[in-house]
Motif scaffolding. Structure first.
Motif, PDB file in Angstrom:
ATOM      1  N   ASP A 135       0.825  -1.209   0.000  1.00  0.00           N
ATOM      2  CA  ASP A 135       0.000   0.000   0.000  1.00  0.00           C
ATOM      3  C   ASP A 135       0.861   1.261   0.000  1.00  0.00           C
ATOM      4  O   ASP A 135       0.494   2.275  -0.618  1.00  0.00           O
ATOM      5  N   THR A 136       1.999   1.197   0.654  1.00  0.00           N
ATOM      6  CA  THR A 136       2.914   2.344   0.655  1.00  0.00           C
ATOM      7  C   THR A 136       3.469   2.608  -0.737  1.00  0.00           C
ATOM      8  O   THR A 136       3.519   3.761  -1.196  1.00  0.00           O
ATOM      9  N   LEU A 137       3.888   1.554  -1.418  1.00  0.00           N
ATOM     10  CA  LEU A 137       4.419   1.727  -2.777  1.00  0.00           C
ATOM     11  C   LEU A 137       3.358   2.268  -3.720  1.00  0.00           C
ATOM     12  O   LEU A 137       3.648   3.116  -4.575  1.00  0.00           O
ATOM     13  N   ALA A 138       2.121   1.787  -3.574  1.00  0.00           N
ATOM     14  CA  ALA A 138       1.045   2.290  -4.436  1.00  0.00           C
ATOM     15  C   ALA A 138       0.788   3.776  -4.179  1.00  0.00           C
ATOM     16  O   ALA A 138       0.599   4.558  -5.121  1.00  0.00           O
ATOM     17  N   ALA A 139       0.801   4.168  -2.913  1.00  0.00           N
ATOM     18  CA  ALA A 139       0.597   5.585  -2.598  1.00  0.00           C
ATOM     19  C   ALA A 139       1.743   6.438  -3.126  1.00  0.00           C
ATOM     20  O   ALA A 139       1.510   7.514  -3.705  1.00  0.00           O
ATOM     21  N   TYR A 140       2.977   5.971  -2.948  1.00  0.00           N
ATOM     22  CA  TYR A 140       4.123   6.726  -3.450  1.00  0.00           C
ATOM     23  C   TYR A 140       4.087   6.845  -4.972  1.00  0.00           C
ATOM     24  O   TYR A 140       4.443   7.889  -5.534  1.00  0.00           O
ATOM     25  N   PHE A 141       3.686   5.792  -5.636  1.00  0.00           N
ATOM     26  CA  PHE A 141       3.676   5.803  -7.101  1.00  0.00           C
ATOM     27  C   PHE A 141       2.670   6.827  -7.637  1.00  0.00           C
ATOM     28  O   PHE A 141       2.956   7.549  -8.590  1.00  0.00           O
ATOM     29  N   PHE A 153       6.096  11.682   1.622  1.00  0.00           N
ATOM     30  CA  PHE A 153       6.784  10.708   2.474  1.00  0.00           C
ATOM     31  C   PHE A 153       5.902  10.241   3.630  1.00  0.00           C
ATOM     32  O   PHE A 153       5.903   9.058   3.980  1.00  0.00           O
ATOM     33  N   ILE A 154       5.123  11.127   4.231  1.00  0.00           N
ATOM     34  CA  ILE A 154       4.322  10.748   5.398  1.00  0.00           C
ATOM     35  C   ILE A 154       3.080   9.953   5.021  1.00  0.00           C
ATOM     36  O   ILE A 154       2.348   9.494   5.912  1.00  0.00           O
ATOM     37  N   ARG A 155       2.819   9.737   3.729  1.00  0.00           N
ATOM     38  CA  ARG A 155       1.641   8.983   3.306  1.00  0.00           C
ATOM     39  C   ARG A 155       1.859   7.478   3.350  1.00  0.00           C
ATOM     40  O   ARG A 155       1.039   6.718   2.836  1.00  0.00           O
ATOM     41  N   ALA A 156       2.919   7.039   3.960  1.00  0.00           N
ATOM     42  CA  ALA A 156       3.206   5.607   4.033  1.00  0.00           C
ATOM     43  C   ALA A 156       2.186   4.906   4.917  1.00  0.00           C
ATOM     44  O   ALA A 156       1.712   5.451   5.919  1.00  0.00           O
ATOM     45  N   ALA A 157       1.845   3.668   4.547  1.00  0.00           N
ATOM     46  CA  ALA A 157       0.887   2.890   5.333  1.00  0.00           C
ATOM     47  C   ALA A 157       1.454   2.501   6.687  1.00  0.00           C
ATOM     48  O   ALA A 157       0.690   2.267   7.632  1.00  0.00           O
ATOM     49  N   GLU A 158       2.784   2.431   6.803  1.00  0.00           N
ATOM     50  CA  GLU A 158       3.390   2.104   8.088  1.00  0.00           C
ATOM     51  C   GLU A 158       3.090   3.172   9.142  1.00  0.00           C
ATOM     52  O   GLU A 158       2.919   2.854  10.329  1.00  0.00           O
ATOM     53  N   PHE A 159       3.001   4.426   8.720  1.00  0.00           N
ATOM     54  CA  PHE A 159       2.747   5.509   9.664  1.00  0.00           C
ATOM     55  C   PHE A 159       1.302   5.524  10.143  1.00  0.00           C
ATOM     56  O   PHE A 159       1.007   6.083  11.203  1.00  0.00           O
ATOM     57  N   LYS A 185       0.390  13.464  13.282  1.00  0.00           N
ATOM     58  CA  LYS A 185       1.351  13.119  14.327  1.00  0.00           C
ATOM     59  C   LYS A 185       2.708  12.776  13.727  1.00  0.00           C
ATOM     60  O   LYS A 185       3.756  13.198  14.245  1.00  0.00           O
ATOM     61  N   THR A 186       2.711  12.044  12.616  1.00  0.00           N
ATOM     62  CA  THR A 186       3.974  11.664  11.981  1.00  0.00           C
ATOM     63  C   THR A 186       4.747  12.882  11.504  1.00  0.00           C
ATOM     64  O   THR A 186       5.957  13.008  11.749  1.00  0.00           O
ATOM     65  N   GLU A 187       4.067  13.813  10.839  1.00  0.00           N
ATOM     66  CA  GLU A 187       4.770  14.992  10.324  1.00  0.00           C
ATOM     67  C   GLU A 187       5.297  15.857  11.454  1.00  0.00           C
ATOM     68  O   GLU A 187       6.417  16.384  11.382  1.00  0.00           O
ATOM     69  N   LEU A 188       4.524  16.011  12.520  1.00  0.00           N
ATOM     70  CA  LEU A 188       4.997  16.826  13.642  1.00  0.00           C
ATOM     71  C   LEU A 188       6.196  16.182  14.336  1.00  0.00           C
ATOM     72  O   LEU A 188       7.137  16.875  14.742  1.00  0.00           O
ATOM     73  N   LEU A 189       6.190  14.848  14.455  1.00  0.00           N
ATOM     74  CA  LEU A 189       7.325  14.176  15.084  1.00  0.00           C
ATOM     75  C   LEU A 189       8.583  14.284  14.228  1.00  0.00           C
ATOM     76  O   LEU A 189       9.692  14.460  14.751  1.00  0.00           O
ATOM     77  N   ILE A 190       8.425  14.185  12.911  1.00  0.00           N
ATOM     78  CA  ILE A 190       9.595  14.332  12.039  1.00  0.00           C
ATOM     79  C   ILE A 190      10.138  15.757  12.113  1.00  0.00           C
ATOM     80  O   ILE A 190      11.362  15.973  12.171  1.00  0.00           O
ATOM     81  N   GLN A 191       9.238  16.727  12.122  1.00  0.00           N
ATOM     82  CA  GLN A 191       9.688  18.114  12.240  1.00  0.00           C
ATOM     83  C   GLN A 191      10.355  18.363  13.590  1.00  0.00           C
ATOM     84  O   GLN A 191      11.304  19.150  13.685  1.00  0.00           O
TER      85      GLN A 191
END
Length: 653
Positions: free
Chosen positions: A204-210, A226-232, A279-285
């Motif tokens: 699902d992550t690869l499909a979103a990135y593509f 980058f933050i659209r990964a299914a893992e996040f 939450k993912t974007e704020l933690l990366i920032q």
């Protein structure tokens, strides 16, 4: 049916065999991998890296590395095997040894006549016709007693003596062990593996990135993809995180891509996203701005988990950028460069806004450096990181002592990191194998030798990244691209950590190339030997193929990008000439039989193709490809002359 006691004795042997068959080869393979794996990791050894605890070789860390779940299971199985061997060895001692004289009731060394007489007496006594035993059938499965050929089941006795239903127990074992157990294991494995790729990234992550990857994707917009990964999305969102996240938002708001003119609408739009993505974007920032020390323990663990996903996800994201997208089979350059820049910032914990200011970001990866020190250094006419690198150790020490008043241990930490920063050079050659020149439609072979040098003389080392929570190896990307058309013609990932794998890859590539060229065994051996020497001296080979474009002169750019260090990327030019392929199929010959009308038609088709390529990109990238119809077929890389294609047939043209 055989005696149950004998079956019970064979059961430990059966279990021992079933455990030993997979366990012994797996253990040998694991030990071989452990012996061949390079366990020595060289890092800078500065005070910041020491305090981070990543490289601390304490007893607890060593025990944690050994006492994994897999190693514990492996040791437990070997303990079970040892117990079974001991049990079988003692059990064999209890089995009575076959003594024919004692069975006949004679002393050893009796005469033949006494043996015959005793045997005849016992044969009459145990003959089924003389003295029939009604229990023979239950005991031996035959009314005449024990037979010469017997069959049994190597199962314990308690499984075979359940109201005499041994056939049902056997059927249950066959169905359970041979059918149900493999089926359950296969279903669990396939259900998990179907969700992931070979790099442990979800499909699902690869499909979103593509689908989210665009040719005009700016480096500042890469974070949104980058933050659209299914893992996040699997990161837990707790109610107790709301208040700390709102405080964190106010801290890193300047780093987010928000329109300050409509800040209220932008904030509302930002918080309407999926909570896990916010939450993912704020933690990366928070990691980029180095604000993770103020996070609560739960958010700190979540931030560490997000950063552990980053290397795999960024590698797949750059692959989605350079994967063939255009009709010519080319990838996109601009998003690929943006992904590498994001990777550099995440590893070094440098804000993305620092890259906009010229010369600031590379200094921030050094220990004990801050914005104030960088401003003071710039006043001393040291405005770029390259100028700071070329200075001698004494000059740097005097400058930092006067400007920043750093102590000798702090100066020593800076020099340790400076000695670890790599310096890269590349030597590129483009040619058509077995031909003198490159014509349109030819398969062009790219051969690039990338050489890495450090001031301390090392080749493979870990980057200085004290704020990154886990070990991160250096990776380099070689891109042969046309910056005018925003296309990547050829790409290759390079690593300097594993020298054995690099030697094997270079030997195979050079051997295959020499075989295509029809070289003799002596020439092939000499070429492979030369390649191996280059690899051992700190070089890596990047070799591949691409399809030649239409006739003309192309000004290509060779990008050598590092995903861990800021400021060590290299960029050089490569001039490539592609000759026109005649209709007769000759290479560089005179095409007198081609009418002028046909030439005009071909030129019109080429112009239409160029218009189609230009329409694929956004308005901010309207630069046309620098394609010329005439020129010299020489390649120049980094100011040095490299052969790109020969000018065969130039007189005829």
């Amino acid at each position: 049916m055989a005696d149950s006691e004998e079956n019970n004795a064979l059961f430990p042997i059966f279990i021992l065999s079933m455990i030993a068959l997979p366990l012994v080869p797996y253990t040998i393979l694991k030990l071989f991998r452990a012996a061949s794996k390079k366990t020595k990791r060289i890092h800078c050894g500065c005070s910041d890296c020491t305090r981070s605890g990543k490289y601390r070789k304490s007893v607890f860390n060593r025990i944690a590395n050994v006492t994994t779940c897999g190693n514990f299971t492996l040791v437990l199985l070997w303990v079970i095997m040892g117990f079974l061997v001991y049990y079988i060895k003692n059990m064999s001692r209890e089995i009575q040894v076959f003594e024919p004289f004692s069975i006949l009731g004679l002393e050893p060394g009796a005469s033949d006549s006494a043996i015959k007489k005793a045997y005849r007496r016992l044969s009459i006594q145990y003959h089924p016709d003389k003295n029939p035993d009604p229990g023979n059938f239950e005991k031996y499965g035959h009314p005449d007693g024990r037979q010469g050929f017997q069959m049994g089941i190597a199962l314990p006795q308690f499984l075979l003596n359940i109201d005499g239903a041994s056939s049902g127990i056997l059927l249950m074992w066959i169905v359970g062990v041979c059918i149900l157990l493999p089926l359950v294991v296969a279903v669990v494995y396939l259900s998990r593996s179907s969700k992931y790729t070979g790099n442990y990234v979800k499909n699902d992550t690869l499909a979103a990135y593509f689908h989210l990857m665009k040719p005009s994707l700016a480096p500042s917009k890469v974070m949104e993809v980058f933050i659209r990964a299914a893992e996040f999305l699997e990161i837990p969102v707790r109610r107790s995180d709301d208040e700390p996240l709102h405080k964190l938002f106010m801290t890193v708001r300047s780093e987010l891509n928000l329109d300050l003119k409509n800040i209220r609408k932008e904030q509302a739009k930002f918080w309407k996203q999926h909570p896990a993505l916010v939450k993912t974007e704020l933690l990366i920032q928070a990691h980029l701005t180095r604000e993770t020390m103020d996070l609560p323990p739960d958010l700190g663990r979540d931030c560490k988990r997000v950063l552990e996903f980053a290397p795999r996800l960024l590698e797949e994201l750059i692959k989605m950028a350079i994967i063939p997208r255009t009709s010519k089979g080319h990838g996109w350059l601009r998003p690929a460069v943006g992904v590498v820049e994001l990777s550099q910032c995440i590893v070094q914990a440098v804000p993305l806004s620092a890259r906009k200011a010229e010369g600031i970001a590379p200094f921030l990866q050094l220990p004990h450096f801050s914005d104030d020190i960088i401003k003071k250094i710039s006043r001393k006419k040291v405005r770029t990181f390259q100028e700071f690198q070329v200075m001698s150790i004494q000059e740097r020490a005097e400058l930092l002592s006067q400007v920043a008043e750093l102590s000798p241990p702090e100066l020593q930490d800076i020099e340790k990191v400076m000695e670890l920063i790599p310096s890269l050079t590349v030597d590129v050659t483009c040619e058509t194998e077995g031909e003198e020149g490159i014509q349109e439609g030819d398969v062009v072979t790219v051969q690039a030798w990338v050489t890495l040098k450090r001031p301390n003389g090392l080749t493979g080392a870990l980057p200085h990244a004290p704020r990154y929570p886990s070990h991160k190896e250096e990776n380099f990307w070689f891109l042969l691209a046309d910056s005018n058309s925003n296309t990547v013609w050829f790409s290759h990932k390079i690593s300097f950590m594993d020298e054995v794998a690099a030697v094997s890859a270079a030997s195979t590539a050079i051997g295959d190339r020499m075989e295509v060229l029809g070289a003799s065994p002596q020439e092939t051996t000499a070429a492979i030997k030369e390649a191996v020497e280059k690899v051992k001296s700190g070089s890596r080979l990047a070799m591949g193929k691409f399809l030649a474009m239409a006739e003309g002169n192309y000004n290509l750019t060779c990008y050598l990008l590092c995903d861990s260090w800021i400021g060590c990327d290299q960029k050089s030019t490569l001039k490539l000439k592609v000759l026109k392929r005649t209709r007769a199929g000759t290479r560089g010959g005179q095409a007198n039989d081609v009418p002028d009308d046909g030439i005009e038609e071909e030129e019109e088709v080429e112009e239409e193709d160029e218009e189609d390529i230009e329409s694929e990109y956004s308005d901010d990238e309207d630069d046309k490809p620098n394609v010329k119809k005439k020129g010299v077929a020489n390649g120049k890389v980094g100011g040095k002359r490299r052969q790109a294609s020969s000018s065969s047939g130039s007189d005829e043209e």
